[in-house]
Scaffold this motif. Structure first.
Motif, PDB file in Angstrom:
ATOM      1  N   PHE A  15      64.540  18.506  85.579  1.00  0.00           N
ATOM      2  CA  PHE A  15      64.803  19.890  84.816  1.00  0.00           C
ATOM      3  C   PHE A  15      64.238  19.828  83.279  1.00  0.00           C
ATOM      4  N   VAL A  18      63.900  16.577  81.540  1.00  0.00           N
ATOM      5  CA  VAL A  18      64.787  15.409  82.095  1.00  0.00           C
ATOM      6  C   VAL A  18      64.310  15.019  83.520  1.00  0.00           C
ATOM      7  N   ALA A  20      66.100  13.839  86.175  1.00  0.00           N
ATOM      8  CA  ALA A  20      67.215  13.657  86.676  1.00  0.00           C
ATOM      9  C   ALA A  20      67.267  12.685  87.908  1.00  0.00           C
ATOM     10  N   ALA A  39      76.587   6.114  85.543  1.00  0.00           N
ATOM     11  CA  ALA A  39      77.286   6.622  84.288  1.00  0.00           C
ATOM     12  C   ALA A  39      76.889   8.122  84.357  1.00  0.00           C
ATOM     13  N   GLY A  43      72.316  10.983  87.402  1.00  0.00           N
ATOM     14  CA  GLY A  43      71.565  11.630  88.424  1.00  0.00           C
ATOM     15  C   GLY A  43      72.144  11.578  89.903  1.00  0.00           C
ATOM     16  N   LYS A  44      73.580  11.160  89.748  1.00  0.00           N
ATOM     17  CA  LYS A  44      74.330  11.431  91.207  1.00  0.00           C
ATOM     18  C   LYS A  44      74.444  12.556  91.853  1.00  0.00           C
ATOM     19  N   THR A  46      72.696  15.419  91.251  1.00  0.00           N
ATOM     20  CA  THR A  46      71.459  15.870  91.466  1.00  0.00           C
ATOM     21  C   THR A  46      71.146  15.320  92.851  1.00  0.00           C
ATOM     22  N   ASP A  85      82.207  17.918  93.250  1.00  0.00           N
ATOM     23  CA  ASP A  85      83.056  17.534  92.263  1.00  0.00           C
ATOM     24  C   ASP A  85      84.063  18.631  91.484  1.00  0.00           C
TER      25      ASP A  85
HETATM   26  P1  ATP Z   1      78.014  13.123  86.037  1.00  0.00           P
HETATM   27  O1  ATP Z   1      78.683  11.695  86.266  1.00  0.00           O
HETATM   28  O2  ATP Z   1      78.241  13.449  84.467  1.00  0.00           O
HETATM   29  O3  ATP Z   1      78.518  14.374  86.911  1.00  0.00           O
HETATM   30  P2  ATP Z   1      75.525  12.657  87.140  1.00  0.00           P
HETATM   31  O4  ATP Z   1      75.247  11.160  87.402  1.00  0.00           O
HETATM   32  O5  ATP Z   1      76.221  13.497  88.503  1.00  0.00           O
HETATM   33  O6  ATP Z   1      76.530  12.714  85.979  1.00  0.00           O
HETATM   34  P3  ATP Z   1      73.616  14.726  87.177  1.00  0.00           P
HETATM   35  O7  ATP Z   1      74.465  15.754  87.186  1.00  0.00           O
HETATM   36  O8  ATP Z   1      72.931  14.453  88.506  1.00  0.00           O
HETATM   37  O9  ATP Z   1      74.230  13.517  86.608  1.00  0.00           O
HETATM   38  O10 ATP Z   1      72.600  15.029  85.837  1.00  0.00           O
HETATM   39  C1  ATP Z   1      71.408  14.232  85.585  1.00  0.00           C
HETATM   40  C2  ATP Z   1      70.643  14.786  84.408  1.00  0.00           C
HETATM   41  O11 ATP Z   1      69.988  15.954  84.977  1.00  0.00           O
HETATM   42  C3  ATP Z   1      71.510  15.182  83.256  1.00  0.00           C
HETATM   43  O12 ATP Z   1      70.814  14.750  82.055  1.00  0.00           O
HETATM   44  C4  ATP Z   1      71.999  16.517  83.466  1.00  0.00           C
HETATM   45  O13 ATP Z   1      72.089  17.268  82.089  1.00  0.00           O
HETATM   46  C5  ATP Z   1      70.438  17.013  84.061  1.00  0.00           C
HETATM   47  N1  ATP Z   1      70.936  18.247  84.883  1.00  0.00           N
HETATM   48  C6  ATP Z   1      71.393  18.224  85.958  1.00  0.00           C
HETATM   49  N2  ATP Z   1      71.573  19.366  86.566  1.00  0.00           N
HETATM   50  C7  ATP Z   1      70.965  20.181  85.659  1.00  0.00           C
HETATM   51  C8  ATP Z   1      70.447  21.506  85.655  1.00  0.00           C
HETATM   52  N3  ATP Z   1      70.625  22.402  86.498  1.00  0.00           N
HETATM   53  N4  ATP Z   1      69.677  22.063  84.603  1.00  0.00           N
HETATM   54  C9  ATP Z   1      69.226  21.228  83.673  1.00  0.00           C
HETATM   55  N5  ATP Z   1      69.568  19.857  83.655  1.00  0.00           N
HETATM   56  C10 ATP Z   1      70.415  19.615  84.696  1.00  0.00           C
END
Ligand code: ATP
Length: 324
Positions: A15, A18, A20, A39, A43-44, A46, A85
């Motif tokens: 993104f 980033v 992800a 944590a 990226g989980k 995504t 979630d």
């Molecule tokens: P959490 O446990 O907080 O849900 P996660 O492991 O599921 O975290 P993701 O939600 O996949 O992590 O996010 C991974 C990275 O991608 C983060 O830095 C997040 O801010 C970024 N990100 C995710 N979706 C988007 C989006 N639609 N637009 C911009 N950045 C995004």
């Protein structure tokens, strides 16, 4: 035919700046319950959204049952269940109407629709809540309803994003039991969490993500034992004062004090070969009044933190080309 139901290869999604998901690969075997851990921001979600056909990867591929999810999303959706979630409750809708609505959205009607709704309602213990509006549900009940919705199409692969987040201990236990039954029924599950201990007990395999990358894929035992070569940790309990033990440790190469306890100490021994451990045990028991001496399994959290601290330098499955 391969045992892998899910094949993830070189998956990438950015993104802006980033990254992800940054080139992850792994397989999930049919009937396996896999935990996806990392944590916040690892990226989980995504990765899971891509696997659930809700987002498209920049690079890489995911096949479910041999079918590419980007090329054939509709075919894949029939085989998977996605539990996000965030549960968006339609406040005034009742539990029964909610399941009926999603059953119809899956294309079921008539007796087939009724059968499926009955089945998931019973499985998730929602029968007595059929007339209850969603706004009155507890967190645990709402989560069970969300799972019921996910099961309506009887998917073989379930992707559950943080399903246990915010649940009280009782609801968490109920959820674990549901996962156990689903596993017994041969379902394949991918469950995310940022709490290791939550997943350690119910998963066959754990996939760790950090900053978009896969840093470990293996069972919980392999994670806890992966640094065995650097020294197994033993819990030692002695009768009497601690100083003699400290003196003994000070002159024994390979030993180090980990923690001083009220009536003893935790000591690490930097050689995990069974012969060396047994020789040390003999020497120690000859010199000290030991009443207990047992191997201390590291907690999953400790293992994970240490792995990240070490930059995963010795990871056996850290290349991003993982297979269990
Ligand atoms: P959490 O446990 O907080 O849900 P996660 O492991 O599921 O975290 P993701 O939600 O996949 O992590 O996010 C991974 C990275 O991608 C983060 O830095 C997040 O801010 C970024 N990100 C995710 N979706 C988007 C989006 N639609 N637009 C911009 N950045 C995004």
């Amino acid at each position: 035919m391969s045992d892998a139901l899910v094949e993830v290869r070189g998956l990438e999604r950015a993104f802006g700046a980033v990254r992800a998901v940054d080139g992850i690969s792994f397989d999930l075997i049919r009937g396996q319950v896999a935990g996806l851990i990392g944590a916040n921001g690892a990226g989980k979600t995504t990765a899971m959204r891509i696997m659930a056909t809700l987002d498209t990867p920049d690079a890489g591929a995911v096949c479910i049952g041999g079918t590419d999810i980007v090329d054939y999303p509709t075919r894949v959706r029939r085989r998977i269940g996605w539990m996000p979630d965030h549960f968006t409750p339609y406040a005034d809708t009742t539990v029964g109407d909610y399941l009926d609505f999603f059953g119809r959205a899956h294309g079921f009607a008539g007796a087939e629709l009724a059968r499926r709704v009955d089945e998931v309602r019973e499985f998730t213990d929602l029968v007595t809540l059929d007339e209850r509006p969603l706004r009155g549900l507890s967190k645990g009940q709402a989560q069970r309803l969300c799972l019921a919705r996910t099961l309506l199409n009887d998917p073989e692969f379930l992707i559950l994003d943080e399903p246990a987040a915010g649940l009280d201990p009782k609801a968490r236990l109920e959820f674990k039991n549901l996962v156990r039954v689903l596993r017994e029924r041969g379902k394949t599950l991918l469950i995310s969490s940022h709490i290791l201990s939550e997943l350690g007990e119910m998963c066959d395999t754990l996939i760790f993500m950090d900053a978009g990358r896969l840093v470990h894929h293996g069972d919980t035992d392999s994670l806890q034992r992966r640094d065995a070569a650097a020294g197994a940790v033993f819990e030692i309990e002695i009768h009497g004062p601690v100083p003699p033990l400290l003196e003994w440790l000070a002159v024994r190469p390979g030993w180090k004090l980990v923690e001083q306890l009220r009536d003893g100490a935790r000591a690490g021994f930097a050689n995990a070969a069974p012969e060396a451990v047994s020789a040390e045990l003999r020497r120690m028991s000859a010199d000290l009044p030991i009443v207990e001496f047992r191997r201390q399994e590291r907690r999953l959290e400790e293992a994970f933190v240490e792995m990240l601290r070490n930059g995963n330098a010795n990871g056996e499955n850290a290349s991003g080309r993982n297979t269990p």
